[in-house]
Write a protein that holds these residues in place. Structure first.
Motif, PDB file in Angstrom:
ATOM      1  N   PRO A 373      -7.292 -14.742 -71.186  1.00 29.61           N
ATOM      2  CA  PRO A 373      -7.014 -15.919 -72.008  1.00 29.61           C
ATOM      3  C   PRO A 373      -6.091 -15.563 -73.176  1.00 29.61           C
ATOM      4  O   PRO A 373      -5.771 -14.389 -73.400  1.00 29.61           O
ATOM      5  CB  PRO A 373      -8.403 -16.311 -72.525  1.00 29.61           C
ATOM      6  N   VAL A 374      -5.690 -16.556 -73.921  1.00 25.11           N
ATOM      7  CA  VAL A 374      -4.928 -16.334 -75.148  1.00 25.11           C
ATOM      8  C   VAL A 374      -5.899 -15.947 -76.258  1.00 25.11           C
ATOM      9  O   VAL A 374      -6.862 -16.673 -76.533  1.00 25.11           O
ATOM     10  CB  VAL A 374      -4.145 -17.595 -75.545  1.00 25.11           C
ATOM     11  N   LEU A 375      -5.659 -14.778 -76.865  1.00 26.47           N
ATOM     12  CA  LEU A 375      -6.506 -14.305 -77.966  1.00 26.47           C
ATOM     13  C   LEU A 375      -5.797 -14.512 -79.299  1.00 26.47           C
ATOM     14  O   LEU A 375      -4.582 -14.333 -79.394  1.00 26.47           O
ATOM     15  CB  LEU A 375      -6.813 -12.809 -77.817  1.00 26.47           C
ATOM     16  N   TRP A 376      -6.572 -14.846 -80.292  1.00 33.10           N
ATOM     17  CA  TRP A 376      -6.088 -14.817 -81.661  1.00 33.10           C
ATOM     18  C   TRP A 376      -7.310 -14.699 -82.552  1.00 33.10           C
ATOM     19  O   TRP A 376      -8.442 -14.738 -82.078  1.00 33.10           O
ATOM     20  CB  TRP A 376      -5.281 -16.074 -81.989  1.00 33.10           C
ATOM     21  N   GLY A 377      -7.097 -14.534 -83.837  1.00 37.74           N
ATOM     22  CA  GLY A 377      -8.259 -14.437 -84.700  1.00 37.74           C
ATOM     23  C   GLY A 377      -7.890 -14.165 -86.134  1.00 37.74           C
ATOM     24  O   GLY A 377      -6.717 -14.053 -86.499  1.00 37.74           O
ATOM     25  N   GLU A 378      -8.904 -14.048 -86.954  1.00 32.09           N
ATOM     26  CA  GLU A 378      -8.729 -13.863 -88.386  1.00 32.09           C
ATOM     27  C   GLU A 378     -10.091 -13.528 -88.970  1.00 32.09           C
ATOM     28  O   GLU A 378     -11.124 -13.790 -88.352  1.00 32.09           O
ATOM     29  CB  GLU A 378      -8.163 -15.151 -89.001  1.00 32.09           C
ATOM     30  N   ILE A 379     -10.089 -12.931 -90.160  1.00 30.38           N
ATOM     31  CA  ILE A 379     -11.357 -12.745 -90.861  1.00 30.38           C
ATOM     32  C   ILE A 379     -12.034 -14.101 -90.980  1.00 30.38           C
ATOM     33  O   ILE A 379     -11.400 -15.098 -91.334  1.00 30.38           O
ATOM     34  CB  ILE A 379     -11.120 -12.158 -92.258  1.00 30.38           C
ATOM     35  N   GLY A 380     -13.350 -14.140 -90.705  1.00 32.33           N
ATOM     36  CA  GLY A 380     -14.070 -15.401 -90.645  1.00 32.33           C
ATOM     37  C   GLY A 380     -13.861 -16.338 -91.812  1.00 32.33           C
ATOM     38  O   GLY A 380     -13.509 -17.513 -91.622  1.00 32.33           O
ATOM     39  N   PRO A 381     -14.040 -15.902 -93.065  1.00 33.44           N
ATOM     40  CA  PRO A 381     -13.864 -16.826 -94.190  1.00 33.44           C
ATOM     41  C   PRO A 381     -12.467 -17.426 -94.266  1.00 33.44           C
ATOM     42  O   PRO A 381     -12.311 -18.616 -94.584  1.00 33.44           O
ATOM     43  CB  PRO A 381     -14.166 -15.945 -95.411  1.00 33.44           C
ATOM     44  N   ASN A 382     -11.420 -16.631 -93.983  1.00 31.56           N
ATOM     45  CA  ASN A 382     -10.066 -17.190 -93.944  1.00 31.56           C
ATOM     46  C   ASN A 382      -9.930 -18.192 -92.812  1.00 31.56           C
ATOM     47  O   ASN A 382      -9.330 -19.259 -92.962  1.00 31.56           O
ATOM     48  CB  ASN A 382      -9.030 -16.080 -93.762  1.00 31.56           C
ATOM     49  N   ALA A 383     -10.473 -17.834 -91.661  1.00 31.03           N
ATOM     50  CA  ALA A 383     -10.371 -18.710 -90.492  1.00 31.03           C
ATOM     51  C   ALA A 383     -11.070 -20.041 -90.732  1.00 31.03           C
ATOM     52  O   ALA A 383     -10.634 -21.088 -90.238  1.00 31.03           O
ATOM     53  CB  ALA A 383     -10.972 -18.011 -89.272  1.00 31.03           C
ATOM     54  N   GLN A 384     -12.180 -20.006 -91.488  1.00 30.48           N
ATOM     55  CA  GLN A 384     -12.902 -21.252 -91.776  1.00 30.48           C
ATOM     56  C   GLN A 384     -12.013 -22.255 -92.493  1.00 30.48           C
ATOM     57  O   GLN A 384     -12.186 -23.469 -92.350  1.00 30.48           O
ATOM     58  CB  GLN A 384     -14.142 -20.951 -92.637  1.00 30.48           C
ATOM     59  N   HIS A 385     -11.054 -21.757 -93.276  1.00 27.70           N
ATOM     60  CA  HIS A 385     -10.153 -22.638 -94.019  1.00 27.70           C
ATOM     61  C   HIS A 385      -8.817 -22.794 -93.317  1.00 27.70           C
ATOM     62  O   HIS A 385      -7.845 -23.265 -93.923  1.00 27.70           O
ATOM     63  CB  HIS A 385      -9.961 -22.088 -95.437  1.00 27.70           C
ATOM     64  N   ALA A 386      -8.753 -22.384 -92.058  1.00 29.30           N
ATOM     65  CA  ALA A 386      -7.510 -22.474 -91.297  1.00 29.30           C
ATOM     66  C   ALA A 386      -7.746 -23.194 -89.976  1.00 29.30           C
ATOM     67  O   ALA A 386      -7.570 -24.404 -89.881  1.00 29.30           O
ATOM     68  CB  ALA A 386      -6.927 -21.074 -91.087  1.00 29.30           C
ATOM     69  N   PHE A 387      -8.236 -22.474 -88.951  1.00 25.83           N
ATOM     70  CA  PHE A 387      -8.288 -23.073 -87.614  1.00 25.83           C
ATOM     71  C   PHE A 387      -9.682 -23.477 -87.162  1.00 25.83           C
ATOM     72  O   PHE A 387      -9.851 -23.948 -86.041  1.00 25.83           O
ATOM     73  CB  PHE A 387      -7.625 -22.159 -86.580  1.00 25.83           C
ATOM     74  N   TYR A 388     -10.712 -23.321 -88.010  1.00 23.79           N
ATOM     75  CA  TYR A 388     -12.044 -23.778 -87.590  1.00 23.79           C
ATOM     76  C   TYR A 388     -12.078 -25.285 -87.378  1.00 23.79           C
ATOM     77  O   TYR A 388     -12.928 -25.791 -86.647  1.00 23.79           O
ATOM     78  CB  TYR A 388     -13.095 -23.377 -88.629  1.00 23.79           C
ATOM     79  N   GLN A 389     -11.163 -26.002 -88.025  1.00 22.78           N
ATOM     80  CA  GLN A 389     -11.075 -27.453 -87.759  1.00 22.78           C
ATOM     81  C   GLN A 389     -10.902 -27.703 -86.267  1.00 22.78           C
ATOM     82  O   GLN A 389     -11.572 -28.552 -85.678  1.00 22.78           O
ATOM     83  CB  GLN A 389      -9.908 -28.046 -88.547  1.00 22.78           C
ATOM     84  N   LEU A 390      -9.997 -26.937 -85.643  1.00 23.68           N
ATOM     85  CA  LEU A 390      -9.791 -27.078 -84.198  1.00 23.68           C
ATOM     86  C   LEU A 390     -11.041 -26.658 -83.427  1.00 23.68           C
ATOM     87  O   LEU A 390     -11.422 -27.320 -82.451  1.00 23.68           O
ATOM     88  CB  LEU A 390      -8.582 -26.251 -83.764  1.00 23.68           C
ATOM     89  N   LEU A 391     -11.674 -25.576 -83.845  1.00 26.01           N
ATOM     90  CA  LEU A 391     -12.859 -25.109 -83.123  1.00 26.01           C
ATOM     91  C   LEU A 391     -13.965 -26.167 -83.129  1.00 26.01           C
ATOM     92  O   LEU A 391     -14.644 -26.372 -82.135  1.00 26.01           O
ATOM     93  CB  LEU A 391     -13.391 -23.813 -83.743  1.00 26.01           C
TER      94      LEU A 391
END
Length: 543
Positions: A373-391
């Motif tokens: 699959p396509v992988l991507w990621g980020e430190i959790g707290p940063n990700a919460q303010h970035a792409f967690y909306q999509l999740l």
């Protein structure tokens, strides 16, 4: 049972489980106990996947039918598991302890590995003791690693993760990483460094990688300009070469005593365990580097010996197979809840997508199954303010890996301990909401929310809980993912150890260098490329 029968049984199970919400499955009070697995300080929690214990049994049957046990033995035993390049893939040998032997093609590879480790130990000792001197006679206090891909990502990720484990001897040495071919990283860095006390580690398996050699040539010229000395003197005092082609390093001018060897069976994305890991050894000391190797070796042994029903890399791989091939989930987020693991997502992107981003099977046919699959990621707290909306509210199904240590700051201030508790709370809460959606709330509150505030949940996730992040446990973690990749490759019948997909673009780039100097683009080029070349030429000619 043959693989196709196993796939058929799994497809039947998937049709049933696709209709179930994770909130229903998680209502089983025994679910965590039956779907979490531990080994040597690491817990793998698969309870938030849309599967049942019996689904795992079916997946294990698939692994058996694909001959996984024999393939694991072949990998670790030194067989030529990389058929397109006709060689072994012996990253496991790089962390095999001294005293053991492994003969491959008539050579004891463990003996060679230990010899390189001994030389690494000597070089690190000279650096840490202040005995490595630059052209002015001053001690080296800055090391710049020049590499790209696996020669950069692994050491960079590990040095950042293990920053707090630096021994006193390494604290006086600043460590930097340069990989970009455009010179932007290097130019900004050189303006801040003292050439008389800077050592460059030039890491290239082939010693022909154009981006790496371009950065190295710039660094070499910087030293010559600053010192006014002959190139031979500069290279003797200020360069270490790490390569599988020592003759090429000698041609470039790096003396043999400043070279470290690794082998063509070491894939770039698996090379941090080799001499490519010299920056890690400089940062953590050789003791720290050996602990990293020991952690990985513990997982190698577990992978080869543990039954698949308790085998962490195999189980992680099978959960991925279930999501990708049976539930049609083709996006994968890596979410560490520890700032020290900031570079882990990038590292795993290369490890997984370069290894298993294949569409041709071992026998040259088109792959029958979706692969990486396509992988991507980020430190959790940063990700919460970035792409967690999509999740949480997007239209894409995504599987997530949450990675977090249970303990941190145990001997430090209460405020730092509270910050770690905050990270743990956020990690567990996000995994819970991804699985349950707003069913995590009471039904009345959830039902009263407007549509744009609703959370559907049902996004699968793995939680990898590490007792504590150390060199040993980081080695374990990376080895788990390496063996996960190999397990999936076996089931998909692809070769995870070549990367022909990166070759054509590099060849075309070399040809394009000539086109950039031509006043008129070649008619053989496509219209889009001709158009861009024309525009670039016009802009470069404009004062």
């Amino acid at each position: 049972m043959n693989p196709e029968t196993c796939w058929s049984h799994l497809r039947e199970s998937a049709q049933v489980l696709k209709k179930q919400h994770l909130s229903e499955l998680l209502s089983d009070s025994e679910r965590f106990e039956s779907l979490s697995f531990g080994h040597d300080g690491i817990l793998l929690d698969l309870s938030r996947h849309r599967l049942l214990p019996e689904t795992l049994d079916q997946l294990v049957a698939l692994a058996d039918a694909c001959g996984l046990k024999e393939k694991i033995d072949a990998l670790i035993g030194g067989a030529h598991v990389n058929p397109t390049e006709d060689r072994a893939a012996l990253h496991t040998a790089l962390r095999t302890p001294a005293g053991k032997t492994l003969e491959v093609d008539g050579t004891d590879v463990v003996a060679g590995v230990q010899k390189t480790l001994e030389k690494m130990d000597q070089l690190v000792g000279i650096l840490h003791s202040g005995q490595w001197r630059g052209y002015s006679g001053e001690a080296i206090d800055t090391v710049v690693n020049i590499g790209v891909g696996g020669s950069d990502l692994g050491p960079l990720m590990t040095c950042h993760a293990l920053e707090e484990f630096k021994p006193d001897a390494s604290k006086g040495i600043d460590l930097h990483f340069v990989s970009s071919m455009d010179g932007s990283q290097l130019s900004g860095l050189l303006s801040r460094l003292n050439p008389a006390t800077t050592l460059f580690v030039l890491s290239s398996k082939s010693f022909t990688t154009i981006d790496t050699l371009a950065n190295a040539a710039t660094a070499r010229q910087w030293l010559i300009d600053a010192s006014g000395l002959a190139v031979e003197t500069i290279l003797r005092h200020h360069f270490i070469g790490i390569t599988a082609k020592p003759e090429k390093a000698c041609e470039w001018g790096i003396p043999e005593q400043n070279q470290l060897l690794f082998w063509d069976w070491t894939g770039g994305r698996y090379s941090m365990w080799s001499a490519i890991g010299l920056p890690i050894a400089i940062a953590t000391g050789m003791d720290g580097f050996r602990q990293l190797l020991a952690g990985a070796h513990s997982i190698d042994t577990h992978y080869q010996e543990a039954p698949f029903e308790q085998n962490l890399p195999v189980l992680l791989a099978l959960a991925g197979i279930w999501n990708i091939n049976l539930l049609d989930i083709h996006a994968h987020a890596i979410l560490p809840y520890d700032g020290r693991l900031a570079h882990l997502p990038s590292y795993l992107e290369q490890l997984e997508m370069e290894s298993n981003g294949k569409s041709v099977t071992l026998d040259g046919a088109d792959a029958e199954h979706r692969t990486c699959p396509v992988l991507w990621g980020e430190i959790g707290p940063n990700a919460q303010h970035a792409f967690y909306q999509l999740l949480h509210q997007g239209t894409e199904a995504v599987m997530c890996d949450f990675i977090v240590p249970a303990k941190r700051y145990t001997e430090q201030s209460q405020t730092l301990q509270e910050q770690h508790r905050l990270a743990l709370a956020n990690c567990l809460a996000q995994a819970r909401v991804l699985a349950l959606g707003d069913k995590a709330l009471d039904e009345e509150t959830a039902a009263a929310a407007p549509a744009w505030k609703r959370y559907r949940g049902n996004q699968p996730s793995t939680v990898i809980l590490i007792d504590e992040l150390t060199p040993y446990s980081l080695g374990q973690l990376i080895a788990i993912y390496e063996h996960k990749v190999y397990t999936q490759a076996v089931i998909w019948q692809i070769n995870p150890f070549d990367q022909w997909g990166v070759e054509l673009g590099k060849k075309m780039a070399t040809a394009m260098l000539n086109e950039l100097d031509e006043p008129n683009p070649s008619a053989a080029l496509d219209s889009a490329t001709r158009g861009l070349l024309g525009r670039i030429t016009a802009l470069r000619q404009t004062p």
